[in-house]
Each structure stands twice: as structure tokens, then as C-alpha cells.
Design an enzyme around this catalytic site. Structure first.
Site, PDB file in Angstrom:
ATOM      1  N   GLU A 177      80.164  52.965  22.507  1.00  0.00           N
ATOM      2  CA  GLU A 177      79.767  54.160  23.055  1.00  0.00           C
ATOM      3  C   GLU A 177      79.110  54.277  24.295  1.00  0.00           C
ATOM      4  O   GLU A 177      78.731  54.942  24.881  1.00  0.00           O
ATOM      5  CB  GLU A 177      78.415  54.776  21.703  1.00  0.00           C
ATOM      6  CG  GLU A 177      78.298  56.745  22.710  1.00  0.00           C
ATOM      7  CD  GLU A 177      79.183  57.427  22.819  1.00  0.00           C
ATOM      8  OE1 GLU A 177      79.149  58.733  22.348  1.00  0.00           O
ATOM      9  OE2 GLU A 177      80.081  57.576  21.967  1.00  0.00           O
TER      10      GLU A 177
ATOM     11  N   THR B 253      90.610  69.162  27.991  1.00  0.00           N
ATOM     12  CA  THR B 253      90.150  67.992  28.137  1.00  0.00           C
ATOM     13  C   THR B 253      90.243  67.289  26.202  1.00  0.00           C
ATOM     14  O   THR B 253      89.885  66.243  26.208  1.00  0.00           O
ATOM     15  CB  THR B 253      88.792  67.958  27.970  1.00  0.00           C
ATOM     16  OG1 THR B 253      88.035  66.611  28.720  1.00  0.00           O
ATOM     17  CG2 THR B 253      87.755  69.079  27.708  1.00  0.00           C
TER      18      THR B 253
END
Length: 1064
Positions: free
Chosen positions: A460, A567
Site C-alpha cells: 500500500e 476510475t
């Protein structure tokens, strides 16, 4: 020299001709084909496409079996994942899961894409049937979107659900998924072999599917229902939507919402903890709604959605900093930025994506020309280009930092704040590719490829400084951004490198994320610990982009139409029937975008190196990315054991080859086998930054002064040099000379002691502060500026008497309100952002004027004080105007006069006291001999002829202290803006304008030797300077009682100019 040809060659009785050339051609073809050992055959790509299909169906079938109609699947528990109603603060789940079968909605567009390439020899098109069955299931549970009995589903009427969800996630997943599936269903988006034929069936007009189901826009009506339930969140003072909304009750938890203004019916709830609901949203959450809402408005005719989304987008963009950057967190009620950090990743990412993609989707659509800056596709394109310009200047780090990448910087200054990158930012290379910035996309994508190679996923957050995972954020939830960019890059380059990258991700997903009930995310990319959640975007995006990567002939890969992927990976398009030709005739109110720095064409992909197939694998900086990612620290593969092998026979989504992943431990060319590496092999040399620290000693009798550094509008004002440390970097910079831009090497101060500076920030030092240092120190050399200086003028202030303006006390009140109380007016010429009045009467020493006016006001307000006690106004004020010195064959040095202070004092008069102002440009007339003998300064307006022609019309004279010493040419605004864009400056031009604030004028060119009016060479050349200001400067010089000059200085270090150090 010994021949290196064939050792045995028969004498050529006749030319070998075409047969000899054919032999060599065959040899070259064999050699070329040999280099394709690491490329992919069509059969290999087909197998990867089928494996991707199996990946999708393993997850989709598991979801439909174990989790539907709930939102998501728990693949380790083989159970559904639902909202956490016991803990409303668990926003990681509750923001996304709205209790409306989210994974099915997110998967419909993927099913439609898979339906265009069904497996061969399988008979029926399973993906097309599953696509239609999925729509039928949604209608069964949530109704058909009508108000009648068919609008009631098993679970709800539409989306009438008591679910508090996030606006952004609901729009991109829910609304976007429904709209994309609708466009596939009606044939506006292609499905190979599917015919969307509208016909009458049993009194219903629509598209007849199997089992008698008639599709007549059910998904569009459901999307409209969902969109209406989100609109209450958009009623804010700023136009920025509240971050969350309840699908049934609206926004009762926001006390300041106009829906809660009614004291009887308004609901100003508080959260369970007793605190008010937070109103912080993010740039991506507020500004990434235009694609879905514009499509919804155009398809339904309800313009509220498009208007609300565009208002939110422009509300974010209008709050960008002077550096051209937008922040992450922003308050929806106040419009204030919540955090000063910014980058391209989480909280910001999709804003840039939607800026450019809105330009594509809206192209060709009609809009109101009177509000073109709000609606036109050109306005969104301009926003993207300015945003990219700011990112490239402040967030992007070049090859000088080991390998190009992006960092976190200060929102306002662009100064470095953190070194981490996040997995979300991997989308940016796809956006760059779509926008035509191909080289930047290729080079920065390499780092993410190296990171995936190292961790078999993307953590992440990862630090480029330490080479480790940042802040314990070590999970990968199945995010698609890296695979999405890989697909974009392959479509643009056709480089097989990206097919291998896609294979690497596919193998790692199958090897590490497989469970018997679906696909798990990774809780820790280092250990392979799995998380019990299959995010809806894994099927909606990750599997979709992988499939498109391995399906080169898919209709969406060849579709020539203005469609975009949102997106969330949902393709959208505005139907052709809604596209009306837009008149190209522009009105005065029409937005006229500035000229773009690059032409709107797609760049050619890099050419492969000879005897190579992949231009990317042959890049000289390939191993630079591997070095930055610390690939040499990756663990070795100790075992090939894997729990998924026992399910190999029954699950086609995995195979034994997935255990022996060809990616992470043998992936070409990151980890070549040692036997293939020559002992003397080297990689290309890395760029090295030329940096050093310049430290100043602690001066005697000084202590640590907290006011040594003072932040001002455009940088840092240094008040003390004691113990100061300047961190400097040598880099190319734009130099503006005579209106033209050139590139030169300069030092830039990037840090003062422990304070980081942005690329456009300046360091200001007073002349008195640096006078005590050795002016010839090689590391800090003081140098006179031969281009610019200040013209200093002593003159009385202009008359401000106005008998019709009102009582004297009112006039004085106005004068006091418009006067400044600061004594640092001279700093404004250097770009400092002080709040000074722009009127000429507030120049010089306004603190004295302010106190003087205050005294008079006090006298007038007191009847006991006689007017005769009023003090006399100061007879003279000192002004200054920035000027430039001429260049060329006719340039002459200034008289040797001392520099003057910028503060008026009776005992420090200026050098010259007789000033003559000529009203015409002196092109067709001549000065008399009396003028040059009696006046020390001659003032001439610019224009009409060359500078040399003006000087030719000044007669020759015998030099004397009271005769002509200086010629001043006054420039007007129309002379100073010739090379500026008429429509307004771009971000690049704004930065150049900042540079021109220190040197606001070009240097006048005296292109020939000076001559007298009779044509003879002038024996004593005339010194000349040019100043700006136009009529105001001309009026000031007419009142002048004295004129002098003050030269400027700059500093060199090791012979190179310190570009952002300004000596005041």
C-alpha cells in the site's frame, strides 16, 4: 589487416546476386526470431487470456454461490461480507457496502467485455448469458426503476435502503457500473456477436433476451434512482459535496446542511460518540464524479447531475495553490485544505484522471458557449495540462534521484515533505499514456514493475528513501492500478515487455491470492498472509484489465470513439444520437483555452534497439529502477510447495505452472541467471546530483534567533546569517533574456538549515546582511548584476486635493485606509507577497505619511485644537523603479556614482537634480543643444523607432558635471506583453512571470555604435537605462527633484549563479 570474412570462399566468377542477399536475410530473420525467446506467441497470449477468464469466473461464481445478494465475498470464510451495523465508524467497510449487491453491479461490465471473446469450441456464449442473467437478478431484487408494482424488488424499491455510504464510492461503483452495463445492453458499447435490436414484444418496447425478458432501460432507471438519492449531499456553501449520504434519509447528520435548516423538521443528528459528523472530503472524492454524472444527465435529460459534478470539480480546482497543486483533504463546508501534503496518490489520484477523461467524454457534445469555462471539454483539458505541469515541476523527481519517480510535497510551496509512494499512484502511468506523455509513463512505470517483482504485489505504501514498506502499510487488496497502466502502455507501444509484466501479475495473483471460495487480498505482501475479503473492484477492474491486455483484437481495443474507462474501470460513452455538431464560431464569452505546449497527437512508441524486440527491456535506465526498488534484497525461493496444488484437478483457475512462477525469481531481465552475465558486465551510469551544503559560522555575540528565518509570500527572508546552512543543488534552469527562453546551469537552494524549499521559492537577503562577508569567496561570491538595477527618484507626492469629495475628516479616513504602514515597499519588486497598496502615493515611507495623516485627523476631530498647529507635509518622497541596462555594440557604462539608499534622507541627496522629460519618442525630432548642456537626465518614451535611433537624435556636447549624464527610456505595458499569450498565462508562463518579477523588462538592444545627428561616431557614448511604468513613471519623473541609481547584486558559488537567492 587480416580478413574476418568467411575462411573459405570460392572466387566470385559471377555476383551472388539476390540468392546471396536472401541467405543473409534468412540468417537475420533466424537471429531476430531467436531474440523473441522471451516474447509471446499468439498461442501463449490465448492461454493467458483463458487463464484470466478462469480467474474471473472463480471469483464471480464463488460470489454468486456464497455471497449474493450481499455486497462482497469473504473468500476464506466462504460467506458474504456485509455492512458493519454494530460499528458505524467502520468506514473501511460501511463507506463502500451499501447493501445493494455491489460485486454484481461492479462485475457486469467485465462480463460484457468477456462476452466479446468467448472460448472457442464451447458452444454457447456463457459470459453473455451471465451478463444478461446478472441484470435480470438485479431487477429481481431492486425492481425495474419504475413507480409501479414492477419497481418493487425482493430487497428494496430501487435503492431505498437505510445505508450511509460514501458519495465517491457509490458513484464510481454503483452509478458507474449500472450505466456501463446499460450502454453494453443497448449496444452503444460493443459486444461482438450481440445485436441490441429494439422491438415490440407483448406490448413492451425493448430488447428481447432469452426466457422472454425485455430490456427497456431498467439499469438506467435504477442508476437515476441511485443518483437522486446522492444529490442532497451536494447542497453545500462551496459546491463540494459532503462525503457521505444515507440512501434513504439523505444528510440528517450534517448540521449545516440546508436540508436541516427547518427548526421543526430538520435533523441535526450527532454521531454516537457525541461529535458532529466530519465534513472533510478529498479532491478525488469531490472532483471525480463528472464522467458518471455527465453520462447520467445526458442519457436521462436531467441536467442536475452533470451540473453538480462539474461544480464540485471546479470548486476543487479553483482552490489550487499558487504552485498549481491541489491537496488531498478539503472541508466541504469551508473549502479549506485540511492537510498541506500533496502528491498523485490516495485522495487526489482520480481528480487528474477525470480532468483529462472529461475532455474526451464531453468532446463533440453541445454546451452553452456563455459558460464554456465551466462546460467545455477544452476547459477540462486546460485543467489537466496545468495540473500535469505542476506535478512535473514539483512532485516528479528526475533521473538525478536514481530513477524517475514521484514524492509527497508541500501543497503551497512544492517543497519535499515525504518520500513514499502508494499503490494507488500506479494509475498515473496509464493516464500519462492516454494523454500522450509516453516517455514519462514508461520510465516511471519501471519502478512499480520492479516493486511488484520484489514483493509479488504492490504494498500500500513504500518509501524510496529507506527501501522498505512505509508505516506498516503492507497490504495489497487486489488493486488494479498497476495492471491498468500496464494495459495502457501495451496498447500504446505494442512492446511485449508489458505482456510479460501482465503474466507476472497473473501468476502471482494465482499463486498467492487463491482460495477455494474466491480470491483473497494480501494482508502482508511480505509473508503472503491473506485477508478475508474479495473487493468488488477485483472482478470489476483487475480481472478486466488483465483480460484486455491479453486480448489484442477486443472491440474495445480497436474502438475509434470518444469512450473512457472510469476510475472504477467501467467504460462509458455518450451515444452518437446525443452528439450534435458544435459550432466552432466563438463568441466573446466563449472560453478560449491557451495554446497547448504540445500538439494534440499521439506520440510514436520508442523504436526497438537492433537485434532486440523490447525497447523497454533495452532501456539504459532499466536497472536503475531495479536498484531503487532494492531488487537485490528480495528473498530467494526456498520451496515450491503451495496449498493450491491439491485443488489443481478440480479448479481450472490454477495450475502447477503457477507454483513455479516465471515472474519473481527468474523474471527476465531483472534477475538474469549468473551464467548469462559476463564477468565484466556493467549497467549504464546513473545520473549524479551535484549538491553541497554551504555553512556559515556562528558569529560572535549572537545567540539562536527564532526570527532568523521569516516566511514571506514567495519564499524565505533571512534576517541572520549566523550558523546558517544552505543546501544547494545544481540543475538546469530557464533563463529569460530579451524575451527568449534558454537553458543554463544554476544552483538552487533547496533547503535552509532544516527548512525545505519548493522549486519556485526564493531566498531573500538584504544587502546589509551580506556586506560583512568576503565578496570574493569562491563558494559565496558577490557579483554585480550587469542587466538590472533600480532607478531611484526623489519627488513630491502627486496632488490629491479634491474639494468635492466630502469633509476633510472623510478624506483623511480614506487616505488612512489606502495608505500602508510598512517600511518594506522595496521588496515588492522582488515578488514578495506583502499587502501593500498599489497607488503611487503609498510608496516611499508610508509609515511617516500614515502617522502624519493620523495627527491631522486627531486635530480635526478635536474642536479645541487650532488648525494652525497642523504639521506641514513632507516636501519630498523617495521612489524607485526597476530598470534594465542595454546590451549591444552601443551600450555604455553608467557614470561612477555611489549607490543610494531607498529611504529618503535630507543628508543623502541623489546624484542628479536636473531632469528633462521629452514628450515624444524622439524618432523624428531632435533635442536642442541647450537641453543636453543644462539637464543631467533626459527622459524619453519607448516606441516609434529603435533605441539607437533615439540616441542618434541627441546632439554631441562637451561632458561636464552639469551636462547630460543619463538617458532614461520609459516602457509602456503594450511594449512589455508582446510575447505573452492573449488568453492568459499558463502554469509555465506564470513561472516565467515570477522570474520576470526580478527582471521585469527585457534589455534594450543598441545594435550599432552610437552616432551623433551628423552621422559621426559619438566620442562620449551616452549611458542609458530602460524602466517600466508608462504614464505613471513619466508623471513621476516630471515631478522629480533628484535621480540616482542603486545597483543589484547576485551570488555565485564555484562560478555558478545561485538562481533563487535574491539580494535586496
Amino acid at each position: 589487416m587480416q580478413s574476418t570474412g568467411w575462411p573459405f570462399r570460392r572466387p566470385a566468377d559471377k555476383p551472388a546476386g539476390a540468392s546471396f542477399q536472401l541467405i543473409w536475410l534468412c540468417i537475420l530473420l533466424v537471429a531476430f526470431c531467436t531474440t523473441r525467446g522471451h516474447c509471446m506467441t499468439d498461442e501463449a497470449i490465448q492461454h493467458l487470456r483463458q487463464e484470466t477468464r478462469d480467474i474471473f469466473y472463480h471469483g464471480y461464481d464463488s460470489y454468486m454461490r456464497y455471497a449474493f445478494p450481499e455486497d462482497e465475498l469473504r473468500p476464506l470464510s466462504c460467506a458474504p461480507l456485509t455492512r458493519d451495523r454494530e460499528n458505524p465508524a467502520h468506514i473501511e467497510v460501511n463507506d463502500v457496502l451499501g447493501n445493494y449487491s455491489l460485486t454484481l453491479i461492479d462485475s457486469l461490465s467485465t462480463l460484457a467485455i468477456l462476452a466479446s471473446s468467448p472460448p472457442m469450441n464451447r458452444g454457447r456464449n456463457k459470459s453473455l448469458q451471465d451478463f444478461q442473467d446478472g441484470i435480470i437478478s438485479l431487477v429481481e431484487y431492486y425492481g425495474d426503476g419504475t413507480n409501479g408494482p414492477n419497481g418493487q424488488g425482493k430487497r428494496a424499491r430501487g435503492f431505498d435502503l437505510d445505508s450511509k455510504v460514501q458519495i465517491f464510492e457509490t458513484v464510481i461503483r454503483g452509478v458507474g457500473g449500472l450505466l456501463s452495463a446499460h450502454l453494453f445492453a443497448i449496444g452503444e458499447l460493443p459486444i461482438r456477436g450481440y445485436e441490441a435490436k429494439v422491438q415490440e414484444t407483448h406490448g413492451r418496447r425493448g430488447i428481447l433476451w432469452r426466457d422472454g425478458f425485455v430490456y427497456d432501460g431498467q439499469l438506467l432507471r435504477l442508476a437515476l434512482d441511485l443518483g437522486k438519492r446522492l444529490l442532497p449531499a451536494f447542497h453545500t456553501p462551496t459546491g463540494l459535496p459532503y462525503p457521505r449520504v444515507n440512501l434513504r434519509h439523505g444528510v440528517p447528520f450534517y448540521a449545516n446542511s440546508p436540508y436541516n435548516a427547518d427548526p421543526e423538521r430538520g435533523q441535526c443528528q450527532k454521531s454516537s460518540s457525541g461529535n458532529l459528523e466530519i465534513t472533510e472530503t478529498c479532491s478525488a472524492g469531490a472532483g471525480s464524479l463528472v464522467l458518471e454524472f455527465s453520462t447520467l444527465s445526458r442519457l436521462t435529460g436531467d441536467g442536475r447531475f452533470e451540473k453538480a459534478a462539474k461544480e464540485a470539480f471546479w470548486a476543487v480546482w479553483s482552490r489550487r495553490s499558487s504552485s498549481g497543486l491541489i491537496g488531498s483533504g478539503i472541508d466541504s463546508e469551508t473549502g479549506q485544505w485540511v492537510t498541506p501534503y500533496t502528491g498523485i496518490g490516495a485522495g487526489i489520484d482520480s481528480f487528474f484522471e477525470y480532468a483529462f477523461k472529461s475532455h474526451i467524454l464531453l468532446s463533440g457534445l453541445p454546451y452553452d458557449p456563455a459558460h464554456a469555462d465551466f462546460h467545455s471539454p477544452e476547459a477540462f483539458l486546460s485543467a489537466w495540462e496545468d495540473a500535469h505541469e505542476g506535478i512535473k515541476r514539483h512532485v516528479y523527481r528526475s533521473a538525478a534521484y536514481q530513477h524517475p519517480h514521484y514524492i509527497q510535497v508541500d501543497l503551497y510551496t512544492g517543497a519535499m515533505r515525504a518520500f513514499w509512494i502508494d499503490s494507488l499512484s500506479a494509475y498515473y502511468q496509464g493516464l500519462l499514456t492516454l494523454a500522450g506523455h509516453l516517455d514519462e509513463a514508461i520510465e516511471t512505470h519501471l519502478l512499480y514493475t520492479a516493486l511488484w517483482t520484489r514483493y509479488s504485489a504492490l504494498p500500500e505504501r513504500w518509501s524510496t528513501a529507506s527501501g522498505t514498506i512505509e508505516s506498516g502499510l503492507r497490504w495489497w487488496g487486489g488493486r488494479p492500478e498497476f495492471i491498468e497502466s500496464t494495459w495502457y502502455l501495451y496498447r500504446a507501444t505494442q512492446d511485449p515487455w508489458y505482456l510479460h509484466v501482465g503474466e507476472m501479475t497473473l501468476r502471482d495473483i494465482k499463486r498467492r491470492c487463491w482460495t477455494k471460495c474466491g480470491w483473497a487480498g494480501l494482508q502482508d505482501v511480505r509473508t503472503g498472509e491473506q485477508s478475508d475479503r474479495m473487493e468488488s473492484f477485483f472482478l470489476g477492474e483487475t480481472a478486466k484489465y488483465l483480460f484486455l491486455l491479453f486480448d489484442p483484437t477486443h472491440p474495445l481495443n480497436t474502438l475509434d470513439a470518444p469512450f473512457v474507462f472510469t476510475t472504477e474501470g467501467h467504460p462509458l460513452i455518450i451515444p452518437r444520437r446525443l452528439r450534435q455538431p458544435q459550432s466552432r464560431k466563438r463568441t466573446k464569452n466563449t472560453f478560449n483555452p491557451e495554446e497547448h505546449p504540445t500538439p494534440a497527437i499521439c506520440p510514436l512508441p520508442p523504436q526497438p534497439v537492433p537485434f532486440s524486440v523490447s525497447a523497454t527491456a533495452a532501456r539504459q535506465d532499466l536497472f536503475h529502477a531495479a536498484s531503487l526498488a532494492r531488487l537485490h534484497l528480495m528473498p530467494s525461493l526456498d520451496t515450491l510447495e503451495s496449498p493450491l496444488t491439491e485443488f489443481n484437478a478440480d479448479h481450472p483457475s490454477i495450475s502447477v505452472s503457477d507454483v513455479r512462477s516465471p515472474s519473481n525469481y527468474t523474471y527476465y531481465p531483472w534477475t538474469l541467471p549468473p551464467e548469462l552475465i559476463p564477468p565484466n558486465a556493467t549497467s549504464s551510469k546513473m545520473a549524479v546530483r551535484s549538491t553541497f551544503d554551504l555553512s556559515f559560522p556562528n558569529l560572535p555575540n549572537t545567540v539562536l534567533n527564532v526570527g532568523a528565518l521569516q516566511r514571506v509570500g514567495e519564499g524565505i527572508l533571512v534576517n541572520s546569517m549566523s550558523g546558517l546552512r544552505l543546501g544547494m543543488i545544481r540543475e538546469p534552469d530557464e533563463i529569460i533574456t530579451d524575451g527568449e527562453v534558454s537553458i543554463d546551469e544554476r544552483f538552487r537552494i533547496y533547503a535552509i538549515s532544516n527548512v525545505a524549499l519548493g522549486r519556485d521559492e526564493k531566498v531573500f537577503m538584504s544587502r546589509e546582511l551580506v556586506d560583512s562577508f568576503n565578496p570574493v569567496d569562491p563558494f559565496f561570491t558577490r557579483t554585480r548584476d550587469i542587466q538590472t538595477l533600480d532607478l531611484v527618484i526623489d519627488a513630491p507626492p502627486p496632488s490629491t486635493s479634491n474639494s468635492d469629495s466630502g469633509p476633510p475628516s472623510d478624506i483623511l479616513d480614506a487616505a488612512l485606509a489606502n495608505s500602508s504602514i510598512t517600511n518594506i515597499e522595496f521588496l515588492t519588486d522582488f515578488g514578495l507577497d506583502f499587502d501593500l497598496s498599489s497607488t503611487p502615493t503609498s510608496s516611499g515611507d508610508p509609515s511617516y505619511l500614515s502617522s502624519f495623516l493620523q495627527s491631522i485627523q486627531n486635530i480635526l476631530s478635536s474642536p479645541t485644537v487650532p488648525l494652525s498647529s497642523m504639521p506641514s507635509p513632507p516636501p519630498i518622497k523617495r521612489y524607485h523603479v526597476s530598470g534594465t541596462l542595454p546590451t549591444g555594440a552601443g551600450a555604455a557604462p553608467l557614470p561612477d556614482v555611489p549607490d543610494v539608499d531607498l529611504t529618503f534622507a535630507v543628508d543623502s541627496p541623489l546624484a542628479w537634480h536636473s531632469i528633462y522629460v521629452h514628450n515624444s519618442p524622439l524618432c523624428h525630432d531632435r533635442l536642442t543643444l541647450d537641453v543636453v548642456r543644462e539637464y543631467q537626465v533626459v527622459v524619453i518614451p519607448r516606441g516609434g523607432c529603435s533605441f539607437s535611433a533615439k540616441l542618434r537624435n541627441i546632439p554631441a556636447y562637451a561632458p561636464h558635471g552639469s551636462s547630460l549624464q543619463l538617458v532614461v527610456v520609459v516602457s509602456y505595458p503594450e511594449h512589455e506583453t508582446d510575447f505573452l499569450a492573449e488568453e492568459g498565462p499558463s502554469m509555465r508562463e506564470q513561472r516565467r512571470q515570477l522570474k520576470r518579477e526580478v527582471n521585469p523588462l527585457v534589455q534594450p538592444l543598441l545594435d550599432e555604435q552610437q552616432y551623433t545627428p551628423s552621422g559621426l561616431p559619438r566620442p562620449h557614448a551616452l549611458p542609458m537605462i530602460m524602466v517600466g511604468g508608462g504614464d505613471e513613471t513619466m508623471a513621476l519623473l516630471r515631478r522629480a527633484r533628484g535621480v540616482g541609481v542603486r545597483r543589484r547584486w547576485f551570488f555565485l558559488s564555484q562560478g555558478v549563479r545561485i538562481g533563487n537567492l535574491i539580494v535586496l
